[in-house]
Design a protein around this motif. Structure first.
Motif, PDB file in Angstrom:
ATOM      1  N   SER A 206       0.810  -1.229   0.000  1.00  0.00           N
ATOM      2  CA  SER A 206       0.000   0.000   0.000  1.00  0.00           C
ATOM      3  C   SER A 206       0.838   1.271   0.000  1.00  0.00           C
TER       4      SER A 206
ATOM      5  N   GLY B  86       1.955   5.429   2.754  1.00  0.00           N
ATOM      6  CA  GLY B  86       0.622   5.135   2.263  1.00  0.00           C
ATOM      7  C   GLY B  86       0.346   5.734   0.915  1.00  0.00           C
ATOM      8  N   ARG B  87      -0.941   5.917   0.641  1.00  0.00           N
ATOM      9  CA  ARG B  87      -1.388   6.444  -0.641  1.00  0.00           C
ATOM     10  C   ARG B  87      -0.830   7.845  -0.884  1.00  0.00           C
TER      11      ARG B  87
ATOM     12  N   CYS C 218     -14.453   1.380   6.158  1.00  0.00           N
ATOM     13  CA  CYS C 218     -13.688   2.590   5.845  1.00  0.00           C
ATOM     14  C   CYS C 218     -13.988   3.092   4.434  1.00  0.00           C
ATOM     15  N   ASP C 219     -14.109   2.177   3.478  1.00  0.00           N
ATOM     16  CA  ASP C 219     -14.436   2.576   2.109  1.00  0.00           C
ATOM     17  C   ASP C 219     -15.816   3.224   2.046  1.00  0.00           C
TER      18      ASP C 219
ATOM     19  N   ILE D 212      -2.938  10.925   0.077  1.00  0.00           N
ATOM     20  CA  ILE D 212      -2.981  11.246   1.502  1.00  0.00           C
ATOM     21  C   ILE D 212      -1.640  11.813   1.956  1.00  0.00           C
TER      22      ILE D 212
ATOM     23  N   ARG E  55     -11.943  -2.768   6.242  1.00  0.00           N
ATOM     24  CA  ARG E  55     -11.684  -2.138   4.950  1.00  0.00           C
ATOM     25  C   ARG E  55     -12.994  -1.678   4.296  1.00  0.00           C
TER      26      ARG E  55
ATOM     27  N   TYR F 209      -6.459  15.095   6.474  1.00  0.00           N
ATOM     28  CA  TYR F 209      -6.990  14.666   5.170  1.00  0.00           C
ATOM     29  C   TYR F 209      -8.518  14.597   5.179  1.00  0.00           C
ATOM     30  N   THR F 210      -9.089  14.074   6.261  1.00  0.00           N
ATOM     31  CA  THR F 210     -10.546  13.895   6.313  1.00  0.00           C
ATOM     32  C   THR F 210     -11.287  15.112   6.849  1.00  0.00           C
TER      33      THR F 210
ATOM     34  N   ASP G  32      -4.907   2.241   4.180  1.00  0.00           N
ATOM     35  CA  ASP G  32      -4.593   3.497   3.499  1.00  0.00           C
ATOM     36  C   ASP G  32      -3.240   4.036   3.946  1.00  0.00           C
TER      37      ASP G  32
ATOM     38  N   ILE H  42     -10.067   6.710   7.063  1.00  0.00           N
ATOM     39  CA  ILE H  42      -8.709   6.248   6.768  1.00  0.00           C
ATOM     40  C   ILE H  42      -8.407   5.014   7.620  1.00  0.00           C
TER      41      ILE H  42
END
Length: 430
Positions: free
Chosen positions: A110, A278-279, A227-228, A282, A224, A134-135, A259, A233
Motif C-alpha cells: 500500500s 501510504g497512498r 472505511c471505504d 494522503i 476495509r 486529510y478527512t 490506506d 482512513i
C-alpha cells in the motif's frame, strides 16, 4: 527459581541498586522491570544475551521484536561501519533516505510515499494527525489492548480494566476524540462508526502488548469495507508485523490493504526508527509546497532519516526482500506454538498459544483467545511465573510479553525452550 535467579545475578542486583538512585524504578522503560530485579546485559550476539554476571540467555524477546536477523548481524554491522566513516548525522537530505523509502515502496503493497520518524510512537502520532488533516474529522477508533506508543490520543484502553486511564497527565482534551472498540468484533466497530464521523481506524494486525492475538482476516476485510463506505482512513500499525509476517508485512500476509501504514522496529535494523507511508494522495498533505498552512499536516524531527539508521534499515530490508528467511521463520513459529501447547496439555494444563508467523505468546486459559479481554482473563500471574522460570533456565522472554523467532535461532535454541517449558509444566502439575 527466584532463589536460583538471585544467586546467579549478583552483579545485576548491585547495578539495580545503583540504577534506582538515578532512574525511576531503576529502568529506562517500565516494562523492562521484572521481579525481583532485571538482569543487566553486557553484550549480545546472534540469538544470545550475556549479562554482567556472565550468564547466557537464549533471547526470544529480541529487542522488543526488532532483531529478526538476530543481534549484530554481519550484513548490518558492515553497512553501519561504512556509513560511520562518512558521518553519523547530517541534518541535511542524503541518498540513503531516498533509497530506503524506495525499498519500502517496493516491498509494502500500500506504500506509495514515505516519511521517517525516530520511533513508532512518533509515526503513529503523525499518522493520526495526517488522517485528521486529510478527512477534516477528529474522531479516531482504536482497539482494546492495542499499543501504539505513548502518544496521548492513543494511550487509552491498553491494559485491563480498559476504562482506567493508562497514565497520569492524560487530559480529557487529548483523549475525548478516541473511541475504544473490541478487537475482532466487527459489530462493535459498525455500531461505533454509525454514531458520528470518524477520521481513522487504527489497528495492529496482530496485537503485540495485547497478547500476540492475530486479527481474523474477515475482521480486517470488514474494517476495509467500513472505511471505504464511510470515507475513513484505515491505518495499520505494523511496527511489529512489518517485514516480519511477510516481506510486505501483515497487509501482504492477509491480503487486505490499509490506506496508511506505520512501521518501526525491524525497519531500523536495530537502530531507533519509525515511519509512516501510504497512498500518495494522503501523504501529499504533508507537502508544504502544495498545501499552505493551516491545510498541510506538519511532520519533522532533528534525527528523522539519520544516515546510520537508513544504512542499517536498507541492509536489513534487502536481506528480507526475497521472503526466504521470513518463510522459514514462519514455519518455525508455527512449530513452536504447536509444541508449547502440546507440552502443557500433556500435563493437563490448559493453555492457548497465540501468534502469527514468527510471533507467539502463551495464555493460561482453556478459553479461545480472540481479543485483549480474553488475554487479561487468563492467568497472568501464571504467565509471569512461567517466564521467570524460563529466565532462570537461561531462556529469555520479557515476562508476560510476546516472543519472536529470529534468523539467528538454532534448532538447539528452540529445543532449550521446549525443555525448559517441560520442566516448568512438570513442576506445576505435581
Amino acid at each position: 527459581m527466584i532463589v536460583s535467579y538471585v544467586s546467579r545475578t549478583q552483579k545485576s542486583r548491585v547495578l539495580y541498586e545503583r540504577a534506582k538512585n538515578v532512574l525511576p524504578a531503576g529502568v529506562s522503560y517500565g516494562i523492562r522491570f521484572f521481579e525481583p530485579y532485571p538482569f543487566y546485559t553486557a553484550k549480545a550476539k546472534g540469538s544470545k544475551l550475556y549479562d554482567v554476571d556472565g550468564n547466557e540467555y537464549v533471547d526470544f524477546w529480541m529487542g522488543h521484536g526488532t532483531h529478526i536477523l538476530g543481534h549484530n548481524p554481519p550484513v548490518v554491522v558492515e553497512a553501519v561501519k561504512r556509513q560511520i566513516e562518512n558521518g553519523v548525522h547530517f541534518g541535511t537530505s542524503h541518498e540513503l533516505e531516498v533509497a530506503l523509502a524506495e525499498q519500502i515502496v517496493k516491498m509494502v503493497p500500500s506504500a506509495e510515499m514515505v516519511r521517517f520518524t525516530n520511533s513508532g510512537t512518533e509515526a503513529n502520532m503523525y499518522a493520526i494527525r495526517l488522517a485528521r488533516a486529510y478527512t477534516g474529522r477528529s474522531k479516531i477508533i482504536k482497539f482494546e489492548g492495542g499499543w501504539h506508543g505513548g502518544y496521548d490520543a492513543l494511550h487509552v484502553g491498553v491494559k485491563y480494566p480498559f476504562d482506567l486511564p493508562e497514565s497520569a497527565g492524560l487530559t480529557t482534551g487529548a483523549t475525548q476524540d478516541t473511541i475504544l472498540a473490541v478487537f475482532n468484533n466487527l459489530e462493535d466497530v459498525e455500531a461505533k462508526t454509525r454514531k458520528e464521523p470518524v477520521a481513522a481506524i487504527i489497528v495492529e494486525p496482530v496485537l503485540g502488548a495485547g497478547g500476540s492475538v492475530p486479527a481474523e482476516k474477515e475482521f480486517l476485510k470488514g474494517l476495509r469495507e467500513i472505511c471505504d463506505e464511510k470515507g475513513i482512513i484505515l491505518i495499520y500499525d505494523e511496527v511489529i508485523t512489518g517485514f516480519r509476517l511477510a516481506p510486505g508485512g501483515a497487509q501482504q500476509y492477509y491480503g487486505v490493504l490499509p490506506d496508511l501504514t506505520v512501521l518501526g522496529k525491524i525497519l531500523g535494523g536495530g537502530f531507533s526508527v519509525g515511519a509512516f507511508c501510504g497512498r500518495r494522495e494522503i501523504m501529499e498533505r504533508l507537502n508544504p509546497l502544495v498545501y499552505e498552512r493551516p491545510r498541510f499536516s506538519f511532520h519533522g524531527g532533528t534525527f528523522c532519516a539519520n544516515p546510520i539508521t537508513m544504512a542499517a534499515g536498507l541492509a536489513t530490508l534487502k536481506t528480507l526482500e526475497d521472503g526466504k528467511i521470513i518463510s522459514r521463520l514462519n514455519s518455525v513459529g508455527e512449530k513452536v506454538r504447536k509444541t508449547l501447547k502440546e507440552i502443557f496439555e500433556a500435563k493437563d494444563i490448559n493453555v492457548q498459544v497465540t501468534g502469527a508467523g514468527s510471533m507467539l505468546n502463551t495464555h493460561f486459559t482453556g478459553k479461545e483467545v480472540r481479543n485483549a479481554r480474553d488475554v487479561f482473563e487468563a492467568d497472568r500471574r501464571r504467565l509471569a511465573e512461567y517466564h521467570i522460570n524460563l529466565i532462570a533456565r537461561g531462556v529469555f522472554f520479557l515476562p508476560t510479553h510476546f516472543g519472536s523467532i529470529s534468523a539467528a535461532h538454532t534448532d538447539s535454541d528452540v529445543e532449550k525452550l521446549f525443555q525448559a517449558t517441560e520442566d516448568y509444566a512438570k513442576a506445576i502439575s505435581n
